[in-house]
Design an enzyme around this catalytic site. Structure first.
Site, PDB file in Angstrom:
ATOM      1  N   SER A 120      35.402  34.430  39.098  1.00 21.49           N
ATOM      2  CA  SER A 120      34.648  35.626  38.712  1.00 21.49           C
ATOM      3  C   SER A 120      33.525  35.845  39.724  1.00 21.49           C
ATOM      4  CB  SER A 120      34.036  35.381  37.322  1.00 21.49           C
ATOM      5  OG  SER A 120      33.050  36.346  37.051  1.00 21.49           O
ATOM      6  N   TYR A 125      29.250  30.019  31.702  1.00 21.45           N
ATOM      7  CA  TYR A 125      30.348  30.690  32.391  1.00 21.45           C
ATOM      8  C   TYR A 125      30.121  30.687  33.901  1.00 21.45           C
ATOM      9  CZ  TYR A 125      33.814  34.363  33.336  1.00 21.45           C
ATOM     10  OH  TYR A 125      34.882  35.088  33.806  1.00 21.45           O
TER      11      TYR A 125
HETATM   12  P1  NDP Z   1      41.059  36.804  27.473  1.00 21.34           P
HETATM   13  O1  NDP Z   1      39.921  36.382  26.619  1.00 21.34           O
HETATM   14  O2  NDP Z   1      41.793  38.046  27.167  1.00 21.34           O
HETATM   15  O3  NDP Z   1      42.151  35.644  27.559  1.00 21.34           O
HETATM   16  C1  NDP Z   1      41.746  34.316  27.760  1.00 21.34           C
HETATM   17  C2  NDP Z   1      42.970  33.433  27.774  1.00 21.34           C
HETATM   18  O4  NDP Z   1      42.534  32.079  27.930  1.00 21.34           O
HETATM   19  C3  NDP Z   1      43.765  33.503  26.471  1.00 21.34           C
HETATM   20  O5  NDP Z   1      45.137  33.401  26.752  1.00 21.34           O
HETATM   21  C4  NDP Z   1      43.280  32.283  25.721  1.00 21.34           C
HETATM   22  O6  NDP Z   1      44.181  31.758  24.769  1.00 21.34           O
HETATM   23  C5  NDP Z   1      43.148  31.313  26.903  1.00 21.34           C
HETATM   24  N1  NDP Z   1      42.395  30.136  26.507  1.00 21.34           N
HETATM   25  C6  NDP Z   1      41.179  30.082  25.924  1.00 21.34           C
HETATM   26  N2  NDP Z   1      40.859  28.812  25.633  1.00 21.34           N
HETATM   27  C7  NDP Z   1      41.915  28.057  26.012  1.00 21.34           C
HETATM   28  C8  NDP Z   1      42.201  26.669  25.948  1.00 21.34           C
HETATM   29  N3  NDP Z   1      41.350  25.792  25.398  1.00 21.34           N
HETATM   30  N4  NDP Z   1      43.385  26.232  26.447  1.00 21.34           N
HETATM   31  C9  NDP Z   1      44.255  27.094  26.974  1.00 21.34           C
HETATM   32  N5  NDP Z   1      44.060  28.414  27.053  1.00 21.34           N
HETATM   33  C10 NDP Z   1      42.885  28.888  26.572  1.00 21.34           C
HETATM   34  O7  NDP Z   1      40.457  36.824  28.943  1.00 21.34           O
HETATM   35  P2  NDP Z   1      40.900  37.559  30.300  1.00 21.34           P
HETATM   36  O8  NDP Z   1      42.362  37.781  30.329  1.00 21.34           O
HETATM   37  O9  NDP Z   1      39.965  38.649  30.529  1.00 21.34           O
HETATM   38  O10 NDP Z   1      40.507  36.398  31.340  1.00 21.34           O
HETATM   39  C11 NDP Z   1      41.441  35.707  32.163  1.00 21.34           C
HETATM   40  C12 NDP Z   1      40.649  35.059  33.288  1.00 21.34           C
HETATM   41  O11 NDP Z   1      39.981  36.068  34.056  1.00 21.34           O
HETATM   42  C13 NDP Z   1      39.555  34.112  32.787  1.00 21.34           C
HETATM   43  O12 NDP Z   1      39.519  32.963  33.578  1.00 21.34           O
HETATM   44  C14 NDP Z   1      38.289  34.937  32.961  1.00 21.34           C
HETATM   45  O13 NDP Z   1      37.163  34.121  33.135  1.00 21.34           O
HETATM   46  C15 NDP Z   1      38.619  35.734  34.210  1.00 21.34           C
HETATM   47  N6  NDP Z   1      37.815  36.932  34.381  1.00 21.34           N
HETATM   48  C16 NDP Z   1      37.897  37.971  33.458  1.00 21.34           C
HETATM   49  C17 NDP Z   1      37.110  39.089  33.633  1.00 21.34           C
HETATM   50  C18 NDP Z   1      37.191  40.255  32.697  1.00 21.34           C
HETATM   51  O14 NDP Z   1      36.437  41.240  32.901  1.00 21.34           O
HETATM   52  N7  NDP Z   1      38.054  40.251  31.681  1.00 21.34           N
HETATM   53  C19 NDP Z   1      36.158  39.200  34.751  1.00 21.34           C
HETATM   54  C20 NDP Z   1      36.176  38.081  35.659  1.00 21.34           C
HETATM   55  C21 NDP Z   1      36.974  37.002  35.453  1.00 21.34           C
HETATM   56  P3  NDP Z   1      44.037  32.081  23.171  1.00 21.34           P
HETATM   57  O15 NDP Z   1      44.669  33.432  22.957  1.00 21.34           O
HETATM   58  O16 NDP Z   1      44.797  30.967  22.530  1.00 21.34           O
HETATM   59  O17 NDP Z   1      42.577  32.061  22.851  1.00 21.34           O
END
Ligand code: NDP
Length: 227
Positions: free
Chosen positions: A136, A151
């Site tokens: 990020s 974060y």
């Molecule tokens: P979401 O919150 O939509 O999805 C997060 C994902 O991570 C889900 O599939 C969730 O699973 C999974 N997850 C959470 N905890 C665990 C765990 N303990 N073990 C395995 N999986 C886990 O987030 P985004 O799709 O937006 O984010 C994806 C990536 O992009 C992240 O790394 C985020 O930091 C990064 N990012 C996102 C931004 C944004 O604006 N959205 C900006 C910059 C970076 P479950 O459904 O089971 O909770």
């Protein structure tokens, strides 16, 4: 040769779009990893073809690494690792909960480290690998580390892992960080400026880089950005 990609957090948000894009025309077998087995299997069913689901909870990095090793054996090698899963607990230096801080580091940094450790030696032996760490801009010192403290610390540390891994590993294994932008997911919220499909573009590009592609970099919209 069938290439196989392991995508964490593949059940929703950006991870789901990465999984969809990789399993489409790119012709890659996707191992859709999710915290819960039922979610992982549902994604694999949706993707169809030779996609499979795998339960992988990054809060338990040692177990996650064992799962990854077993998957590597089962599929004769995982060539692509997309460390996408992430969490963003609220709070600044003075009010962030300590347990949240630990959990955030576990999921966003220690988990990816464990998966790199599990899979990179095998990638090196096979002479091919792509590792994509979904980071990020809030993990960028150059962009002054915005966002909740756990974060930003976890993503800055993930970026450090990218640099260390790229320096240590055989250059045939390419390791890069990506900022997907501000994305309309559960994490990013409905006001975000980019769709999950748009956000998946650069991670997928890095996951499928040609042999002369970059390693040890940080990218947004396919362009290098400063750490
Ligand atoms: P979401 O919150 O939509 O999805 C997060 C994902 O991570 C889900 O599939 C969730 O699973 C999974 N997850 C959470 N905890 C665990 C765990 N303990 N073990 C395995 N999986 C886990 O987030 P985004 O799709 O937006 O984010 C994806 C990536 O992009 C992240 O790394 C985020 O930091 C990064 N990012 C996102 C931004 C944004 O604006 N959205 C900006 C910059 C970076 P479950 O459904 O089971 O909770």
């Amino acid at each position: 040769m069938i290439r196989t990609a392991l995508v964490t957090g593949a059940n929703r948000g950006i991870g789901l779009e990465i999984a969809r894009a990789l399993s489409g025309p790119a012709g890659i077998r996707v191992v859709a990893a999710a915290r819960r087995a039922a979610d992982a299997d549902a994604v694999a069913t949706e993707l169809g073809g030779d996609a499979v689901g795998a339960a992988l909870d990054l809060l338990h990095p040692f177990e996650a690494a064992r799962v990854a090793e077993r998957l590597d054996e089962r599929f004769g090698g995982i060539d692509i690792l997309v460390n996408n899963a992430g969490i963003m607990p609220a709070g600044g230096i003075l009010d962030a909960d300590l347990e949240d801080f630990q959990r955030c580091l576990a999921v966003n940094t220690v988990g990816p480290f464990a998966l790199i450790r599990a899979l990179a030696p095998r990638m090196q032996r096979r002479g091919r690998g792509r590792i994509v760490n979904v980071s990020s801009g809030w993990g960028s010192f150059a962009e002054r580390l915005g966002g909740p403290v756990a974060y930003s610390a976890s993503k800055a540390a993930l970026n450090a892992l990218t640099v260390s891994a790229a320096a240590e590993l055989d250059p045939a294994v390419k390791v890069n960080s990506v900022c997907p932008g501000w994305v309309r997911t559960r994490m990013g919220g409905p006001q975000a400026t980019r769709s999950p499909e748009e956000a998946a573009d650069t991670p997928v590009w890095l996951a499928t880089l040609a042999d002369d592609g970059p390693t040890g970099g940080f990218f947004r919209r396919r362009q290098p950005i400063p750490w």
